[in-house]
Write a protein that holds these residues in place. Sequence first.
Motif, mmCIF file in Angstrom:
data_model
loop_
_atom_site.group_PDB
_atom_site.id
_atom_site.type_symbol
_atom_site.label_atom_id
_atom_site.label_comp_id
_atom_site.label_asym_id
_atom_site.label_seq_id
_atom_site.Cartn_x
_atom_site.Cartn_y
_atom_site.Cartn_z
ATOM 1 N N ARG A 1 0.330 -1.370 0.009
ATOM 2 C CA ARG A 1 -0.044 -0.051 -0.171
ATOM 3 C C ARG A 1 0.562 1.375 -0.078
ATOM 4 O O ARG A 1 0.979 2.000 -0.893
ATOM 5 C CB ARG A 1 -0.968 -0.471 1.027
ATOM 6 N N ARG A 2 2.158 1.678 0.878
ATOM 7 C CA ARG A 2 2.660 2.460 0.942
ATOM 8 C C ARG A 2 3.604 2.367 -0.153
ATOM 9 O O ARG A 2 3.296 3.952 -0.590
ATOM 10 C CB ARG A 2 3.415 2.621 2.010
ATOM 11 N N LEU A 3 3.993 1.563 -1.544
ATOM 12 C CA LEU A 3 4.549 2.011 -1.933
ATOM 13 C C LEU A 3 3.463 2.409 -3.179
ATOM 14 O O LEU A 3 3.955 3.176 -4.051
ATOM 15 C CB LEU A 3 5.107 0.336 -3.099
ATOM 16 N N ASN A 4 2.235 1.825 -3.236
ATOM 17 C CA ASN A 4 1.325 2.189 -4.036
ATOM 18 C C ASN A 4 1.507 3.653 -4.268
ATOM 19 O O ASN A 4 0.920 4.913 -5.019
ATOM 20 C CB ASN A 4 -0.012 1.273 -4.298
ATOM 21 N N ASP A 5 1.143 3.961 -3.204
ATOM 22 C CA ASP A 5 1.050 5.663 -2.474
ATOM 23 C C ASP A 5 1.842 6.546 -3.093
ATOM 24 O O ASP A 5 1.541 8.081 -3.050
ATOM 25 C CB ASP A 5 0.836 5.923 -0.666
ATOM 26 N N ASP A 6 3.350 6.217 -2.931
ATOM 27 C CA ASP A 6 4.252 6.723 -3.489
ATOM 28 C C ASP A 6 4.536 6.601 -5.122
ATOM 29 O O ASP A 6 4.933 7.080 -5.953
ATOM 30 C CB ASP A 6 5.595 6.384 -3.465
ATOM 31 N N GLY A 7 3.063 6.784 -5.667
ATOM 32 C CA GLY A 7 2.724 6.280 -6.833
ATOM 33 C C GLY A 7 3.502 5.031 -8.490
ATOM 34 O O GLY A 7 2.883 5.514 -9.191
ATOM 35 N N LEU A 8 3.720 4.349 -7.510
ATOM 36 C CA LEU A 8 4.228 2.552 -8.407
ATOM 37 C C LEU A 8 2.777 2.036 -7.976
ATOM 38 O O LEU A 8 1.736 2.113 -7.713
ATOM 39 C CB LEU A 8 5.372 2.059 -7.077
ATOM 40 N N SER A 9 2.684 1.783 -10.112
ATOM 41 C CA SER A 9 1.802 1.061 -9.888
ATOM 42 C C SER A 9 2.025 -0.949 -10.139
ATOM 43 O O SER A 9 3.146 -1.121 -9.990
ATOM 44 C CB SER A 9 1.531 0.965 -11.745
ATOM 45 N N VAL A 10 0.537 -1.275 -9.671
ATOM 46 C CA VAL A 10 1.414 -2.851 -8.647
ATOM 47 C C VAL A 10 0.435 -4.127 -9.326
ATOM 48 O O VAL A 10 -0.930 -3.362 -9.219
ATOM 49 C CB VAL A 10 1.192 -3.252 -7.347
ATOM 50 N N LEU A 11 1.400 -4.741 -9.599
ATOM 51 C CA LEU A 11 0.158 -6.088 -10.445
ATOM 52 C C LEU A 11 0.806 -6.806 -9.351
ATOM 53 O O LEU A 11 1.262 -8.141 -9.134
ATOM 54 C CB LEU A 11 0.379 -6.878 -11.659
ATOM 55 N N LEU A 12 -0.870 -7.850 -8.270
ATOM 56 C CA LEU A 12 -0.689 -8.337 -7.685
ATOM 57 C C LEU A 12 -1.135 -9.679 -7.562
ATOM 58 O O LEU A 12 -2.709 -9.582 -7.613
ATOM 59 C CB LEU A 12 -1.481 -7.597 -6.356
ATOM 60 N N VAL A 13 -0.194 -10.409 -7.772
ATOM 61 C CA VAL A 13 -1.258 -12.009 -7.704
ATOM 62 C C VAL A 13 -0.905 -12.615 -6.459
ATOM 63 O O VAL A 13 0.200 -13.243 -6.279
ATOM 64 C CB VAL A 13 -0.237 -12.661 -8.858
ATOM 65 N N GLU A 14 -2.436 -13.348 -6.405
ATOM 66 C CA GLU A 14 -2.494 -13.491 -4.984
ATOM 67 C C GLU A 14 -3.199 -14.846 -4.456
ATOM 68 O O GLU A 14 -4.222 -14.511 -5.319
ATOM 69 C CB GLU A 14 -2.737 -11.821 -4.140
ATOM 70 N N GLN A 15 -3.501 -15.590 -3.414
ATOM 71 C CA GLN A 15 -4.466 -16.376 -3.377
ATOM 72 C C GLN A 15 -5.047 -16.442 -2.280
ATOM 73 O O GLN A 15 -6.146 -15.829 -1.351
ATOM 74 C CB GLN A 15 -3.810 -17.740 -2.702
ATOM 75 N N ASN A 16 -4.184 -14.422 -1.256
ATOM 76 C CA ASN A 16 -4.913 -14.032 -0.168
ATOM 77 C C ASN A 16 -5.992 -13.275 -0.481
ATOM 78 O O ASN A 16 -5.340 -12.126 -0.704
ATOM 79 C CB ASN A 16 -3.885 -13.575 0.534
ATOM 80 N N VAL A 17 -7.266 -14.064 -0.880
ATOM 81 C CA VAL A 17 -8.326 -13.136 -1.043
ATOM 82 C C VAL A 17 -8.513 -12.018 -0.632
ATOM 83 O O VAL A 17 -8.485 -10.109 -1.445
ATOM 84 C CB VAL A 17 -9.644 -13.683 -1.435
#
Length: 234
Positions: free
Chosen positions: A177-193
């Motif tokens: 969340r913090r990295l995204n708040d700094d402007g980074l776009s994230v593709l998060l691939v997860e099982q933790n729904v």
Amino acid sequence: MLEISSLRAGYGALEVLRGIDLSISAGEIVAVLGSNGAGKTTLNANISGLYRLFGGSIRFEGEEISKHTPERIVAAGVIHVPEGRRVFPNLTVRENLELGAYRRARARRSANLDRVVATFPRLSERFDQKAGTLSGGEQQMLAIGRGLMAEPRLLILDEPSLGLSPLLVEEMFELIRRLNDDGLSVLLVEQNVVQSLEIADRAYVLENGAIAMQGAAEALIEDEGLRRSYLGLA
């Protein structure tokens, strides 16, 4: 920023992904959710150029990248932190981090190293330690820190919470969340729904190589079908 259209992909004669349409805009966290075997890692591998598509298109910032080498995709700013951390166990923490800037942002390696250490202060205490001796949580920090050394424009995180304790899982999602708040776009691939949907802007649910559900994260977390299938809730 990233636009995937009618993606078909797999291994040998086996088709794993069957017509995937997916997009990410600048500044978003987009989650791709699904159980083991749904095709999540295959999706990441094709975005990163590790395999050739059977059909369809992958465009990054308007440029078709599906035929690019992995090195060229990294140079464009698509940085993939793979499942299982994949650190170099016999190299030190510092050496692992410095290798993150091998293909991209080499001229700013020192400044980026300072930035990563500020994000992960624990790594600075382990600089001269072999990466293979770190705890699972520390290795995950190192893997993400190595990705950040390349100044990603899009960061692909493949199962970053896998194998971590509940407390470290909380820390990991807060970091994203913090990295995204700094402007980074994230593709998060997860099982933790649940925790993925809590931090994502939008999400796609992958089942048997196809998109079964998609939409705003806040709407999906209330979806009765998703709650029954993935959360075990009535």
